[in-house]
Design an enzyme around this catalytic site. Structure first.
Site, PDB file in Angstrom:
ATOM      1  N   TYR A   1     -11.793 -15.467   2.878  1.00  0.00           N
ATOM      2  CA  TYR A   1     -10.802 -14.423   3.146  1.00  0.00           C
ATOM      3  C   TYR A   1     -10.234 -14.586   4.552  1.00  0.00           C
ATOM      4  O   TYR A   1     -11.001 -14.723   5.511  1.00  0.00           O
ATOM      5  CB  TYR A   1     -11.453 -13.042   3.002  1.00  0.00           C
ATOM      6  CG  TYR A   1     -10.519 -11.908   3.372  1.00  0.00           C
ATOM      7  CD1 TYR A   1      -9.556 -11.457   2.475  1.00  0.00           C
ATOM      8  CD2 TYR A   1     -10.582 -11.296   4.626  1.00  0.00           C
ATOM      9  CE1 TYR A   1      -8.683 -10.442   2.819  1.00  0.00           C
ATOM     10  CE2 TYR A   1      -9.712 -10.286   4.976  1.00  0.00           C
ATOM     11  CZ  TYR A   1      -8.766  -9.859   4.072  1.00  0.00           C
ATOM     12  OH  TYR A   1      -7.900  -8.856   4.416  1.00  0.00           O
TER      13      TYR A   1
ATOM     14  N   LYS B   1       0.822  -1.216   0.000  1.00  0.00           N
ATOM     15  CA  LYS B   1       0.000   0.000   0.000  1.00  0.00           C
ATOM     16  C   LYS B   1       0.857   1.268   0.000  1.00  0.00           C
ATOM     17  O   LYS B   1       0.381   2.336  -0.389  1.00  0.00           O
ATOM     18  CB  LYS B   1      -0.980   0.003   1.176  1.00  0.00           C
ATOM     19  CG  LYS B   1      -1.878  -1.244   1.277  1.00  0.00           C
ATOM     20  CD  LYS B   1      -2.535  -1.612  -0.013  1.00  0.00           C
ATOM     21  CE  LYS B   1      -3.432  -2.848  -0.006  1.00  0.00           C
ATOM     22  NZ  LYS B   1      -2.866  -4.101   0.456  1.00  0.00           N
TER      23      LYS B   1
ATOM     24  N   TYR C   1      -2.464 -12.982   2.672  1.00  0.00           N
ATOM     25  CA  TYR C   1      -2.170 -12.631   1.274  1.00  0.00           C
ATOM     26  C   TYR C   1      -0.990 -13.412   0.695  1.00  0.00           C
ATOM     27  O   TYR C   1      -1.156 -14.239  -0.193  1.00  0.00           O
ATOM     28  CB  TYR C   1      -1.885 -11.129   1.153  1.00  0.00           C
ATOM     29  CG  TYR C   1      -3.061 -10.250   1.477  1.00  0.00           C
ATOM     30  CD1 TYR C   1      -4.013  -9.954   0.504  1.00  0.00           C
ATOM     31  CD2 TYR C   1      -3.227  -9.715   2.749  1.00  0.00           C
ATOM     32  CE1 TYR C   1      -5.105  -9.158   0.795  1.00  0.00           C
ATOM     33  CE2 TYR C   1      -4.317  -8.916   3.049  1.00  0.00           C
ATOM     34  CZ  TYR C   1      -5.249  -8.630   2.077  1.00  0.00           C
ATOM     35  OH  TYR C   1      -6.338  -7.846   2.363  1.00  0.00           O
TER      36      TYR C   1
END
Ligand code: PLP
Length: 334
Positions: free
Chosen positions: A263, A49, A289
């Site tokens: 998730y 990010k 992730y």
């Protein structure tokens, strides 16, 4: 692509390391694997990010914002890095957290949650899974405007066309590094979530006329839905940089076999991938992730999709603060 004309805050000052992973390559008996260490980007704890926020925070300041609103899951790396960027810029940061797994929000939790507090987030509001997060952030913005503040909303995962330019820049950076290494990349593997990373890479490679397949490993959505999302955002990202019609739906590749029960839910493949990568290369992945993305890379090697002699780049997008929240999953599975 000329990305030098876009305002940035300078969070990314130099290329991240691109390192060979020879022991992992030998262990799998497959292609030459290289790891692009975006987990070592600046920002408390690092991660992808930072590249996107470099562009978006510059836009927020240009527009005179005094506060930032963003959203994410309860252990969001994106919220942690947005709180970091806001702290650096002296802006207030308001987080809206989506409780994707019922009862998973624990205000006393470690990992990214602890860092939200340390980095000075002004407020944390938790909403149920499946909420319309854009509407929830708009609600927060309305309340702040009523107090006379000037909020700037950063979309989930910072995956807007402007934010995704951070990964178009990364694609250019990666090609340059491969050039100097003398290793032509055959494929890139990366986690695909809010899609800015995957979409930005596709736009950046297209802008360099380098049609390198990017295998997105979905962490959440089914394949077709994720491919649609990536394709749409990649097209808009390329347009943001002045390129039209360079992204075709057929160029977008997502694998959804590595999501598991959902998730952030641990899978056997994730546990194996995190263990193997730590032991073979001394590189820490995360459970949500990059552990699943590496499980995807390993799966594709075992299926024969990647072969000996090829050069495959694993993009390590970060996430290490979340690793410690999953201690039980690692201990229970031996
Ligand atoms: C957000 C995130 C991703 C996914 O990137 P997107 O651009 O949202 O698809 C991958 N890895 C980590 C560690 C992340 O925090």
């Amino acid at each position: 692509m000329n990305l030098t004309t876009f305002p940035r805050r300078g969070y990314v000052q130099a290329p991240t390391l691109l390192v060979p992973a020879p022991k992992l390559s030998a262990l799998l008996g497959g292609p030459n694997i290289y790891i692009k260490r975006d987990d070592l980007l600046p920002g408390a704890g690092g991660g992808n990010k930072t590249r996107k926020l470099d562009f978006l925070m510059a836009d927020a300041l240009k527009r005179g914002a005094d506060s930032i609103i963003t959203c994410g899951a309860v252990q969001s790396n994106h919220c942690r890095l947005t709180a970091w960027a806001a702290a650096r810029e002296g802006l207030d940061c308001f987080l809206v957290l989506e409780e994707r797994v019922p009862n998973s929000y624990n205000p006393a939790a470690s990992g990214n949650n602890l860092l939200f507090h340390l980095l000075g987030a002004s407020s944390i509001r938790v909403v149920p899974g499946g909420s319309d997060m854009d509407a929830e952030m708009e609600k927060s913005a309305g309340a702040l405007r009523a107090e006379g503040k000037k909020p700037y909303i950063i979309t989930g995962g910072a995956s807007s066309p402007l934010g995704a330019l951070g990964y178009a820049a990364c694609a250019e950076e990666l090609l340059q590094q491969c050039f100097f290494l003398g290793a032509a990349p055959d494929a890139v593997v990366a986690a695909s979530g809010s899609a800015g990373t995957h979409a930005g890479l596709l736009a950046g490679f297209a802008g360099c006329n380098a049609r390198i397949p990017v295998h997105g490993i979905s962490v959440n959505r089914p394949r077709a839905a994720q491919e649609d999302k990536v394709c749409d955002l990649a097209g808009k990202t390329a347009e943001q940089a002045g390129l039209r019609g360079v992204i075709a739906r057929g160029d977008v590749v997502v694998h959804d076999e590595y999501v598991g029960p959902g998730y952030s839910a641990p899978t056997g493949g994730m546990l194996e991938a995190v263990r193997i990568t730590a032991k073979a290369e001394g590189v820490l992945l995360d459970p949500v992730y990059t552990g699943k993305a590496m499980a995807g890379l390993i799966g594709l090697v075992r299926k024969g999709v990647f072969r000996k002699g090829q050069n495959v780049i694993f993009l390590h997008t970060g996430g290490s603060p979340a690793l410690y929240v999953y201690a039980d999953a690692f201990l229970q599975s031996g």
